[in-house]
Design a protein around this motif. Structure first.
Motif, PDB file in Angstrom:
ATOM      1  N   GLU A 228       0.749  -0.592   0.207  1.00  0.00           N
ATOM      2  CA  GLU A 228       0.036   0.388  -0.219  1.00  0.00           C
ATOM      3  C   GLU A 228       1.105   1.415   0.159  1.00  0.00           C
ATOM      4  OE1 GLU A 228      -3.658   0.169  -0.385  1.00  0.00           O
ATOM      5  OE2 GLU A 228      -3.374  -1.462  -1.190  1.00  0.00           O
ATOM      6  N   LYS A 229       1.504   1.648   0.724  1.00  0.00           N
ATOM      7  CA  LYS A 229       2.759   2.418   0.593  1.00  0.00           C
ATOM      8  C   LYS A 229       4.428   1.561   0.730  1.00  0.00           C
ATOM      9  CE  LYS A 229       0.214   4.922   4.427  1.00  0.00           C
ATOM     10  NZ  LYS A 229      -0.049   4.293   5.599  1.00  0.00           N
ATOM     11  N   LYS A 230       4.446   3.072   0.310  1.00  0.00           N
ATOM     12  CA  LYS A 230       5.787   2.673  -0.493  1.00  0.00           C
ATOM     13  C   LYS A 230       7.452   1.769   0.627  1.00  0.00           C
ATOM     14  CE  LYS A 230       8.848   5.116  -3.485  1.00  0.00           C
ATOM     15  NZ  LYS A 230       8.832   6.835  -3.941  1.00  0.00           N
ATOM     16  N   ASP A 231       7.004   2.594   1.919  1.00  0.00           N
ATOM     17  CA  ASP A 231       7.796   2.562   2.885  1.00  0.00           C
ATOM     18  C   ASP A 231       7.255   1.038   3.240  1.00  0.00           C
ATOM     19  OD1 ASP A 231       5.864   3.553   4.070  1.00  0.00           O
ATOM     20  OD2 ASP A 231       6.770   5.079   4.840  1.00  0.00           O
ATOM     21  N   GLN A 232       6.505   0.747   2.920  1.00  0.00           N
ATOM     22  CA  GLN A 232       6.918  -0.772   3.748  1.00  0.00           C
ATOM     23  C   GLN A 232       7.412  -1.698   3.054  1.00  0.00           C
ATOM     24  OE1 GLN A 232       2.103  -1.371   2.058  1.00  0.00           O
ATOM     25  NE2 GLN A 232       2.268  -0.560   4.959  1.00  0.00           N
ATOM     26  N   VAL A 233       7.629  -1.958   1.666  1.00  0.00           N
ATOM     27  CA  VAL A 233       8.614  -2.778   0.913  1.00  0.00           C
ATOM     28  C   VAL A 233       9.773  -3.652   1.524  1.00  0.00           C
ATOM     29  CG1 VAL A 233       9.667  -3.036  -1.322  1.00  0.00           C
ATOM     30  CG2 VAL A 233       7.902  -1.759  -1.344  1.00  0.00           C
ATOM     31  N   ALA A 234      10.327  -2.151   2.092  1.00  0.00           N
ATOM     32  CA  ALA A 234      12.245  -2.998   2.582  1.00  0.00           C
ATOM     33  C   ALA A 234      11.644  -4.239   3.794  1.00  0.00           C
ATOM     34  CB  ALA A 234      12.628  -0.929   3.587  1.00  0.00           C
ATOM     35  N   LEU A 236       8.252  -5.804   4.013  1.00  0.00           N
ATOM     36  CA  LEU A 236       7.811  -7.147   3.517  1.00  0.00           C
ATOM     37  C   LEU A 236       8.532  -8.163   2.116  1.00  0.00           C
ATOM     38  CD1 LEU A 236       4.789  -5.037   1.720  1.00  0.00           C
ATOM     39  CD2 LEU A 236       4.653  -6.260   3.860  1.00  0.00           C
ATOM     40  N   ALA A 237      10.211  -7.322   1.735  1.00  0.00           N
ATOM     41  CA  ALA A 237      10.368  -7.903   1.090  1.00  0.00           C
ATOM     42  C   ALA A 237      11.782  -8.811   1.239  1.00  0.00           C
ATOM     43  CB  ALA A 237      11.027  -7.541  -0.364  1.00  0.00           C
ATOM     44  N   LEU A 242      12.423 -15.118   3.536  1.00  0.00           N
ATOM     45  CA  LEU A 242      12.608 -15.427   4.590  1.00  0.00           C
ATOM     46  C   LEU A 242      11.667 -16.512   4.892  1.00  0.00           C
ATOM     47  CD1 LEU A 242      14.063 -12.556   7.500  1.00  0.00           C
ATOM     48  CD2 LEU A 242      15.446 -14.394   6.613  1.00  0.00           C
ATOM     49  N   SER A 243      10.746 -16.093   3.999  1.00  0.00           N
ATOM     50  CA  SER A 243       9.131 -17.272   4.548  1.00  0.00           C
ATOM     51  C   SER A 243      10.036 -18.936   3.667  1.00  0.00           C
ATOM     52  CB  SER A 243       7.875 -16.630   3.935  1.00  0.00           C
ATOM     53  OG  SER A 243       7.737 -16.365   2.669  1.00  0.00           O
ATOM     54  N   VAL A 244      10.901 -18.026   2.347  1.00  0.00           N
ATOM     55  CA  VAL A 244      10.661 -19.100   1.062  1.00  0.00           C
ATOM     56  C   VAL A 244      12.342 -19.227   1.154  1.00  0.00           C
ATOM     57  CG1 VAL A 244       8.826 -17.690  -0.459  1.00  0.00           C
ATOM     58  CG2 VAL A 244      11.571 -17.011  -0.524  1.00  0.00           C
ATOM     59  N   VAL A 245      12.704 -18.987   1.687  1.00  0.00           N
ATOM     60  CA  VAL A 245      14.386 -19.841   1.935  1.00  0.00           C
ATOM     61  C   VAL A 245      14.956 -20.777   3.007  1.00  0.00           C
ATOM     62  CG1 VAL A 245      15.469 -18.255   3.510  1.00  0.00           C
ATOM     63  CG2 VAL A 245      17.139 -18.734   1.395  1.00  0.00           C
ATOM     64  N   ASN A 246      15.266 -21.293   2.698  1.00  0.00           N
ATOM     65  CA  ASN A 246      15.928 -22.682   3.574  1.00  0.00           C
ATOM     66  C   ASN A 246      16.813 -23.214   3.723  1.00  0.00           C
ATOM     67  OD1 ASN A 246      16.636 -23.968   0.782  1.00  0.00           O
ATOM     68  ND2 ASN A 246      15.385 -25.698   0.564  1.00  0.00           N
ATOM     69  N   GLY A 253      19.925  -6.056   3.775  1.00  0.00           N
ATOM     70  CA  GLY A 253      19.184  -4.857   3.193  1.00  0.00           C
ATOM     71  C   GLY A 253      18.164  -5.485   2.155  1.00  0.00           C
ATOM     72  N   ALA A 254      18.021  -4.150   2.246  1.00  0.00           N
ATOM     73  CA  ALA A 254      16.055  -4.672   1.018  1.00  0.00           C
ATOM     74  C   ALA A 254      15.758  -3.004   0.638  1.00  0.00           C
ATOM     75  CB  ALA A 254      14.967  -5.636   1.469  1.00  0.00           C
ATOM     76  N   LYS A 255      15.594  -2.812  -0.220  1.00  0.00           N
ATOM     77  CA  LYS A 255      15.270  -2.010  -1.530  1.00  0.00           C
ATOM     78  C   LYS A 255      14.242  -1.858  -2.801  1.00  0.00           C
ATOM     79  CE  LYS A 255      18.034   0.931  -3.358  1.00  0.00           C
ATOM     80  NZ  LYS A 255      18.400   0.788  -4.873  1.00  0.00           N
ATOM     81  N   ILE A 256      13.468  -0.680  -2.643  1.00  0.00           N
ATOM     82  CA  ILE A 256      13.363  -0.972  -4.021  1.00  0.00           C
ATOM     83  C   ILE A 256      14.076  -0.480  -5.038  1.00  0.00           C
ATOM     84  CG2 ILE A 256      11.448   0.400  -5.130  1.00  0.00           C
ATOM     85  CD1 ILE A 256      10.059   1.367  -2.679  1.00  0.00           C
ATOM     86  N   VAL A 257      14.015  -1.520  -6.121  1.00  0.00           N
ATOM     87  CA  VAL A 257      14.683  -1.460  -6.963  1.00  0.00           C
ATOM     88  C   VAL A 257      14.147   0.064  -8.390  1.00  0.00           C
ATOM     89  CG1 VAL A 257      16.131  -2.171  -9.191  1.00  0.00           C
ATOM     90  CG2 VAL A 257      15.702  -3.237  -7.391  1.00  0.00           C
ATOM     91  N   ARG A 258      12.823  -0.796  -8.471  1.00  0.00           N
ATOM     92  CA  ARG A 258      11.931   0.184  -8.690  1.00  0.00           C
ATOM     93  C   ARG A 258      10.343   0.560  -9.254  1.00  0.00           C
ATOM     94  NH1 ARG A 258      12.825  -1.606 -16.207  1.00  0.00           N
ATOM     95  NH2 ARG A 258      13.283  -4.192 -15.165  1.00  0.00           N
ATOM     96  N   PRO A 259       9.610   1.194  -9.272  1.00  0.00           N
ATOM     97  CA  PRO A 259       8.261   1.315  -9.230  1.00  0.00           C
ATOM     98  C   PRO A 259       7.857   0.322 -10.967  1.00  0.00           C
ATOM     99  CG  PRO A 259       8.302   3.265  -9.733  1.00  0.00           C
ATOM    100  CD  PRO A 259      10.213   2.604  -9.383  1.00  0.00           C
ATOM    101  N   VAL A 260       6.659  -0.552 -10.605  1.00  0.00           N
ATOM    102  CA  VAL A 260       7.054  -1.534 -11.896  1.00  0.00           C
ATOM    103  C   VAL A 260       4.855  -1.629 -12.090  1.00  0.00           C
ATOM    104  CG1 VAL A 260       8.072  -3.182 -11.917  1.00  0.00           C
ATOM    105  CG2 VAL A 260       6.858  -3.842 -10.585  1.00  0.00           C
ATOM    106  N   GLY A 261       4.418  -0.656 -11.373  1.00  0.00           N
ATOM    107  CA  GLY A 261       2.868  -0.779 -11.716  1.00  0.00           C
ATOM    108  C   GLY A 261       2.172   0.134 -10.578  1.00  0.00           C
ATOM    109  N   PRO A 262       1.263   0.801 -10.136  1.00  0.00           N
ATOM    110  CA  PRO A 262       0.568   0.783  -8.803  1.00  0.00           C
ATOM    111  C   PRO A 262       0.423   0.088  -7.497  1.00  0.00           C
ATOM    112  CG  PRO A 262      -1.034   0.879 -11.174  1.00  0.00           C
ATOM    113  CD  PRO A 262       0.220   0.188 -11.633  1.00  0.00           C
ATOM    114  N   ARG A 263       1.377   0.602  -6.850  1.00  0.00           N
ATOM    115  CA  ARG A 263       1.274  -0.114  -5.651  1.00  0.00           C
ATOM    116  C   ARG A 263       1.910  -1.702  -5.727  1.00  0.00           C
ATOM    117  NH1 ARG A 263      -3.056   2.661  -5.675  1.00  0.00           N
ATOM    118  NH2 ARG A 263      -4.434   0.762  -6.169  1.00  0.00           N
ATOM    119  N   PHE A 264       3.101  -2.183  -6.973  1.00  0.00           N
ATOM    120  CA  PHE A 264       3.940  -2.926  -7.128  1.00  0.00           C
ATOM    121  C   PHE A 264       4.319  -2.840  -7.004  1.00  0.00           C
ATOM    122  CE2 PHE A 264       3.342  -6.662  -9.597  1.00  0.00           C
ATOM    123  CZ  PHE A 264       3.628  -7.278  -9.263  1.00  0.00           C
ATOM    124  N   TYR A 265       5.814  -2.673  -6.864  1.00  0.00           N
ATOM    125  CA  TYR A 265       7.602  -2.021  -7.105  1.00  0.00           C
ATOM    126  C   TYR A 265       8.246  -3.593  -6.835  1.00  0.00           C
ATOM    127  CZ  TYR A 265       5.636   1.029  -4.425  1.00  0.00           C
ATOM    128  OH  TYR A 265       4.602   2.520  -3.507  1.00  0.00           O
TER     129      TYR A 265
END
Ligand SMILES: C[S@@+](CC[C@H](N)C(=O)[O-])C[C@H]1O[C@@H](n2cnc3c(N)ncnc32)[C@H](O)[C@@H]1O
Length: 275
Positions: A228-234, A236-237, A242-246, A253-265
């Motif tokens: 919903e908000k840009k600053d949540q991405v760092a 959420l990612a 961590l939920s998929v790595v075994n 670190g984590a960051k937005i590389v670029r926006p790819v759609g509305p509320r989608f990064y």
């Protein structure tokens, strides 16, 4: 400049809209023209070709980036129908084909960031390396060895040419093939660092990335995140990673590389793994 050139053809609002959808790669201009302006695309192309003195061809993107090769269809609007050009970035020269291979000038900052993180002497596996952009920028900046893998034969060919153009023979190695197979066959536990720039399918390849990584290594995991908000991405990612790595992972670190759609990064997670 674009705005001025379009006086009489587009309204100010339309010209602004077009500006955000404009990329120049070497002497090729690529536009993403909104549906509302499609009927004016040829005249827009001709005006741009006339005004941008360094442009030889103007294309509009006529399909999304799609398929295994992550490429897009282009329609010639004006100038010469030649999709191969030379592009310069971070002191490197690249032959690119904007239709036959994936290429984005918008990843330039991310390429520089990754090159900055690399330590001298590292071995890097670039699983989805394309024409070698990340690999070559990295190897020019730091003394390292890079395996640039890509399944698209045109990307492999251009990467081989780019290695020679940048005098990196023996430092960057261009390998054609499926990253999973290449890692299984010749790169098990080879990488101090593994780059996974195929955000749509990262999860499918995460096990292979881990197989290619040394016992302790860094993985740059690219993904797409809804927020919903840009600053949540760092937040959420990494949560998602961590939920998929075994294997044991520490988030660096984590960051937005670029926006790819509305509320989608598009986001990147840098993780130190140990196995
Ligand atoms: C998003 S592009 C990134 C290219 C490059 N890293 C860059 O930034 O220019 C993803 C690349 O992965 C390649 N690719 C797709 N599936 C692959 C696979 N299974 N193994 C290796 N490469 C693959 C595509 O051909 C494409 O060049």
């Amino acid at each position: 400049m674009l705005k001025q050139a379009m006086i009489g053809i587009l309204t100010e609002v339309e010209a602004d809209e077009l500006y955000g959808a404009f990329d120049q790669i070497g002497n090729i201009i690529i536009l993403r023209i909104p549906d509302s302006l499609l009927h004016k695309r040829k005249i827009i192309g001709e005006v741009l070709l006339d005004k941008v003195k360094t442009a030889r061809s103007v294309y509009c993107q006529s399909s999304p980036v799609e398929g295994d090769f992550r490429i897009r269809k282009l329609e010639l609007l004006a100038g010469e129908d030649k999709t191969e050009t030379e592009y310069k970035e971070h002191g490197c020269r690249f032959k690119v084909d904007v239709e036959k291979t994936f290429f984005s000038p918008r990843l330039s900052t991310e390429r520089d960031r990754i090159a900055g993180l690399i330590k001298e002497g590292e071995t890097i596996i670039n699983m989805f390396g394309g024409v070698g952009m990340f690999s070559i920028v990295a190897a020019k900046k730091k003394k390292c060895h890079v395996y640039n893998i890509d399944i698209n034969p045109d990307a492999e060919r251009l990467c081989s040419e780019n290695i020679l153009l940048n005098k990196l023979k023996g430092t960057v190695e261009s390998i054609e093939g499926d990253a999973t197979k290449v890692i299984e066959e010749r790169l098990l536990e080879a990488g101090d660092r593994v780059l996974m720039l195929l955000p749509e399918r990262s999860d499918e390849f995460l096990d292979s990335a881990i197989k290619g990584a040394k016992k302790k290594a860094i993985i740059h995991y690219y993904c797409h995140i809804h927020a919903e908000k840009k600053d949540q991405v760092a937040l959420l990612a990494p949560q998602y990673f961590l939920s998929v790595v075994n294997v044991k992972s520490e988030i660096l670190g984590a960051k937005i590389v670029r926006p790819v759609g509305p509320r989608f990064y598009q986001a990147v997670v840098d993780a130190a793994i140990s196995k």
